[in-house]
Design a protein around this motif. Structure first.
Motif, PDB file in Angstrom:
ATOM      1  N   ASP A  41       1.095   9.921  -5.375  1.00  0.00           N
ATOM      2  CA  ASP A  41       1.798  10.866  -4.968  1.00  0.00           C
ATOM      3  C   ASP A  41       2.679  11.642  -6.303  1.00  0.00           C
ATOM      4  OD1 ASP A  41       3.167  13.225  -2.969  1.00  0.00           O
ATOM      5  OD2 ASP A  41       4.870  12.194  -4.118  1.00  0.00           O
ATOM      6  N   ARG A  42       3.217  10.706  -7.105  1.00  0.00           N
ATOM      7  CA  ARG A  42       4.178  10.982  -8.170  1.00  0.00           C
ATOM      8  C   ARG A  42       3.231  11.388  -9.417  1.00  0.00           C
ATOM      9  NH1 ARG A  42       8.164  13.310  -7.768  1.00  0.00           N
ATOM     10  NH2 ARG A  42       6.899  13.651  -5.609  1.00  0.00           N
ATOM     11  N   TYR A  43       2.070  10.974  -9.412  1.00  0.00           N
ATOM     12  CA  TYR A  43       1.193  11.252 -10.501  1.00  0.00           C
ATOM     13  C   TYR A  43       0.735  12.466 -10.265  1.00  0.00           C
ATOM     14  CZ  TYR A  43      -3.235  11.653 -12.830  1.00  0.00           C
ATOM     15  OH  TYR A  43      -4.226  11.913 -13.788  1.00  0.00           O
ATOM     16  N   TYR A  44       0.317  12.860  -9.394  1.00  0.00           N
ATOM     17  CA  TYR A  44       0.018  14.611  -8.980  1.00  0.00           C
ATOM     18  C   TYR A  44       1.019  15.457  -9.092  1.00  0.00           C
ATOM     19  CZ  TYR A  44      -4.727  13.115  -7.475  1.00  0.00           C
ATOM     20  OH  TYR A  44      -5.887  12.785  -7.627  1.00  0.00           O
ATOM     21  N   ALA A  45       2.293  14.929  -8.863  1.00  0.00           N
ATOM     22  CA  ALA A  45       3.610  15.772  -9.025  1.00  0.00           C
ATOM     23  C   ALA A  45       4.051  15.920 -10.321  1.00  0.00           C
ATOM     24  CB  ALA A  45       4.706  15.107  -8.266  1.00  0.00           C
ATOM     25  N   ILE A  46       3.851  15.033 -11.192  1.00  0.00           N
ATOM     26  CA  ILE A  46       4.221  15.156 -12.552  1.00  0.00           C
ATOM     27  C   ILE A  46       3.127  15.717 -13.723  1.00  0.00           C
ATOM     28  CG2 ILE A  46       4.783  13.932 -14.665  1.00  0.00           C
ATOM     29  CD1 ILE A  46       6.423  11.925 -12.699  1.00  0.00           C
ATOM     30  N   VAL A  47       1.981  15.225 -13.347  1.00  0.00           N
ATOM     31  CA  VAL A  47       0.714  15.362 -14.305  1.00  0.00           C
ATOM     32  C   VAL A  47       0.184  16.902 -13.977  1.00  0.00           C
ATOM     33  CG1 VAL A  47      -1.652  14.824 -15.193  1.00  0.00           C
ATOM     34  CG2 VAL A  47       0.225  12.992 -14.797  1.00  0.00           C
ATOM     35  N   GLN A  48       0.050  17.106 -12.658  1.00  0.00           N
ATOM     36  CA  GLN A  48      -0.339  18.334 -12.228  1.00  0.00           C
ATOM     37  C   GLN A  48       0.415  18.961 -11.230  1.00  0.00           C
ATOM     38  OE1 GLN A  48      -4.596  18.042 -10.527  1.00  0.00           O
ATOM     39  NE2 GLN A  48      -4.993  16.361 -12.051  1.00  0.00           N
ATOM     40  N   PRO A  49       1.408  19.397 -11.838  1.00  0.00           N
ATOM     41  CA  PRO A  49       2.624  19.944 -10.860  1.00  0.00           C
ATOM     42  C   PRO A  49       2.211  21.354 -10.194  1.00  0.00           C
ATOM     43  CG  PRO A  49       3.212  20.391 -13.075  1.00  0.00           C
ATOM     44  CD  PRO A  49       2.028  19.619 -13.113  1.00  0.00           C
ATOM     45  N   LEU A  65       0.723  -1.227   0.001  1.00  0.00           N
ATOM     46  CA  LEU A  65       0.173   0.170  -0.090  1.00  0.00           C
ATOM     47  C   LEU A  65       0.768   1.497  -0.048  1.00  0.00           C
ATOM     48  CD1 LEU A  65      -2.920  -0.969   2.526  1.00  0.00           C
ATOM     49  CD2 LEU A  65      -2.756  -0.987  -0.165  1.00  0.00           C
ATOM     50  N   HIS A  66       2.142   1.098   0.580  1.00  0.00           N
ATOM     51  CA  HIS A  66       2.931   2.471   0.469  1.00  0.00           C
ATOM     52  C   HIS A  66       3.501   2.508  -0.874  1.00  0.00           C
ATOM     53  CE1 HIS A  66       3.570   2.354   5.131  1.00  0.00           C
ATOM     54  NE2 HIS A  66       3.851   3.591   4.837  1.00  0.00           N
ATOM     55  N   LEU A  67       3.701   1.492  -1.602  1.00  0.00           N
ATOM     56  CA  LEU A  67       4.104   1.909  -3.150  1.00  0.00           C
ATOM     57  C   LEU A  67       3.046   2.295  -3.992  1.00  0.00           C
ATOM     58  CD1 LEU A  67       5.903  -1.501  -3.555  1.00  0.00           C
ATOM     59  CD2 LEU A  67       6.882   0.507  -3.009  1.00  0.00           C
ATOM     60  N   CYS A  68       1.898   2.027  -3.545  1.00  0.00           N
ATOM     61  CA  CYS A  68       0.358   2.664  -4.160  1.00  0.00           C
ATOM     62  C   CYS A  68       0.521   3.899  -3.849  1.00  0.00           C
ATOM     63  CB  CYS A  68      -0.807   1.750  -3.677  1.00  0.00           C
ATOM     64  SG  CYS A  68      -2.226   2.223  -4.564  1.00  0.00           S
ATOM     65  N   CYS A  69       0.823   4.323  -2.597  1.00  0.00           N
ATOM     66  CA  CYS A  69       0.595   5.717  -2.312  1.00  0.00           C
ATOM     67  C   CYS A  69       1.524   6.613  -2.948  1.00  0.00           C
ATOM     68  CB  CYS A  69       0.558   6.015  -0.772  1.00  0.00           C
ATOM     69  SG  CYS A  69      -0.757   5.260   0.252  1.00  0.00           S
ATOM     70  N   ILE A  70       2.833   6.058  -2.913  1.00  0.00           N
ATOM     71  CA  ILE A  70       3.956   6.796  -3.606  1.00  0.00           C
ATOM     72  C   ILE A  70       3.495   6.952  -5.364  1.00  0.00           C
ATOM     73  CG2 ILE A  70       6.362   6.511  -4.334  1.00  0.00           C
ATOM     74  CD1 ILE A  70       7.027   4.946  -1.661  1.00  0.00           C
ATOM     75  N   ILE A 113      -3.868  -0.168  -9.395  1.00  0.00           N
ATOM     76  CA  ILE A 113      -3.721   1.319  -9.507  1.00  0.00           C
ATOM     77  C   ILE A 113      -2.325   1.736  -9.672  1.00  0.00           C
ATOM     78  CG2 ILE A 113      -3.778   3.315  -7.670  1.00  0.00           C
ATOM     79  CD1 ILE A 113      -5.800   1.780  -6.151  1.00  0.00           C
ATOM     80  N   MET A 114      -1.297   1.337  -9.404  1.00  0.00           N
ATOM     81  CA  MET A 114      -0.033   1.499  -9.872  1.00  0.00           C
ATOM     82  C   MET A 114       0.345   1.383 -11.185  1.00  0.00           C
ATOM     83  SD  MET A 114       2.494   0.064  -6.674  1.00  0.00           S
ATOM     84  CE  MET A 114       1.983  -1.797  -6.549  1.00  0.00           C
ATOM     85  N   ILE A 115      -0.222   0.549 -11.923  1.00  0.00           N
ATOM     86  CA  ILE A 115      -0.008   0.489 -13.241  1.00  0.00           C
ATOM     87  C   ILE A 115      -0.653   1.360 -13.862  1.00  0.00           C
ATOM     88  CG2 ILE A 115      -0.543  -1.050 -15.533  1.00  0.00           C
ATOM     89  CD1 ILE A 115       0.028  -3.563 -13.680  1.00  0.00           C
ATOM     90  N   PHE A 116      -1.865   1.816 -13.472  1.00  0.00           N
ATOM     91  CA  PHE A 116      -2.666   2.894 -14.352  1.00  0.00           C
ATOM     92  C   PHE A 116      -1.747   4.180 -13.882  1.00  0.00           C
ATOM     93  CE2 PHE A 116      -5.623   6.495 -13.980  1.00  0.00           C
ATOM     94  CZ  PHE A 116      -6.130   6.512 -15.117  1.00  0.00           C
ATOM     95  N   MET A 117      -1.396   4.577 -12.992  1.00  0.00           N
ATOM     96  CA  MET A 117      -0.522   5.929 -12.443  1.00  0.00           C
ATOM     97  C   MET A 117       0.708   6.004 -13.243  1.00  0.00           C
ATOM     98  SD  MET A 117      -2.393   7.566 -10.448  1.00  0.00           S
ATOM     99  CE  MET A 117      -4.144   7.308  -9.253  1.00  0.00           C
TER     100      MET A 117
END
Length: 318
Positions: A214-222, A206-211, A297-301
């Motif tokens: 977090d990376r998705y919002y940091a790159i897609v919506q900086p 679940l930590h990997l999923c949260c990371i 979720i991780m694959i999609f993100m």
């Protein structure tokens, strides 16, 4: 004058060889029973010599007398054995020669030699120590350097802590099972071990999923990232990550929902075994929560991150 019946005398004379043969067989039977008793008495004097028996786990011992006792208690006469010579007939009694000289008491060698066992323990111990000190190094690095104290690295620190707990609570118990060949800590601790193993493994995933989120919002919506990933949302996400796995680990395992009733009864009768045998409903729910849903979720993100990174790269080179 007394008359003798020649036919009756003749019949009695003809029966003498058969009577002699029956008497000889009776004597031979008593002689072999006596030799069998001496062999059993010899085995009783050797009762203190242990041998390794894999049925009771590595390092367990049983008596030299186990097979000898089975000959005297599990029905008599035992199945006939092959005589030592063709001239020696078999009357259902084991040949005394085969018991005293040709029959060897089984000396079973250990499944793993001491060298292989030491190598296995060394490798597993090295993996445990590497997991402990490696994750500890990550935590210390983030705590000592102020520039590393960002939201993403808090997820990394929490993940490192979960992996350290996996090494302590899951891998150490597994090391004891691999080196001794049996479970040493009883019925209750077996449930604790299985629960902690499932719990910390699910927390790590679940930590990997949260990371990935977090990376998705940091790159897609900086530009919106500081507004989306706040300290409050960070605390909520970490609380969910650390609390929700208990619903698929401690609760079903201690309530007995994860397996069948027959397996629970078997474990109660064999406290030296710790097998994690699950039923189909628990397998589907646990694997979905611990692997499939976070994996999707991780694959999609990361796919969306790749698409966005590729789009920005193409825009730079126009």
């Amino acid at each position: 004058m007394t008359y003798f019946n020649r036919s009756s005398w003749g019949q009695q004379l003809l029966q003498i060889p058969y009577i002699t043969a029956r008497f000889g067989r009776h004597c031979l039977l008593n002689h072999r029973l006596l030799q069998l008793g001496r062999a059993v008495a010899t085995a009783r004097r050797l009762d203190d010599i242990p041998i390794i028996d894999p049925r009771y786990g590595r390092g367990a011992t049983r008596s030299w007398l186990s097979e000898a006792d089975s000959l005297t208690t599990e029905g008599w006469p035992p199945p006939s054995t092959t005589p030592s010579s063709a001239s020696s007939p078999d009357y259902g009694v084991p040949n005394a020669t085969s018991i005293t000289s040709t029959t060897s008491w089984p000396l079973v060698e250990p499944e793993d030699s001491y060298a292989a066992l030491a190598l296995k323990a060394t490798v597993m111990g090295f993996i445990i120590m590497a997991a402990l000190f490696g994750n500890l190094l990550v935590i210390v690095s983030v705590m000592r350097h102020r520039k590393l104290r960002v939201i993403t690295n808090y997820f990394v620190v929490s993940l490192a802590l979960a992996d350290m707990l996996v090494a302590i609570w899951a891998m150490c118990f597994n090391l004891s099972v691999e080196t001794t060949g049996r479970w040493l800590f009883g019925y209750f601790m077996c449930d604790v071990w299985n629960s902690l193993d499932v719990y910390f493994s699910t927390v790590s995933i679940l930590h990997l999923c949260c990371i990935s989120v977090d990376r998705y919002y940091a790159i897609v919506q900086p530009l919106d990232y500081p507004l989306i990933m706040t300290q409050r949302k960070l605390v909520i996400m970490l609380a969910v990550v650390w609390c929700s796995p208990a619903l698929v680990s401690f609760l079903p395992i201690f309530m007995g929902w994860y397996t069948t009733q027959e397996h629970l009864e078997y474990r109660k009768l064999h406290p030296d075994l710790c097998e994690f045998l699950v039923n189909k409903p628990y397998a589907v729910i646990s694997s979905s929560v611990s692997f499939w849903v976070p994996g999707v979720i991780m694959i999609f993100m990361y796919y969306r991150i790749y698409i966005e990174a590729d789009r920005q790269e193409r825009m730079l080179y126009r």
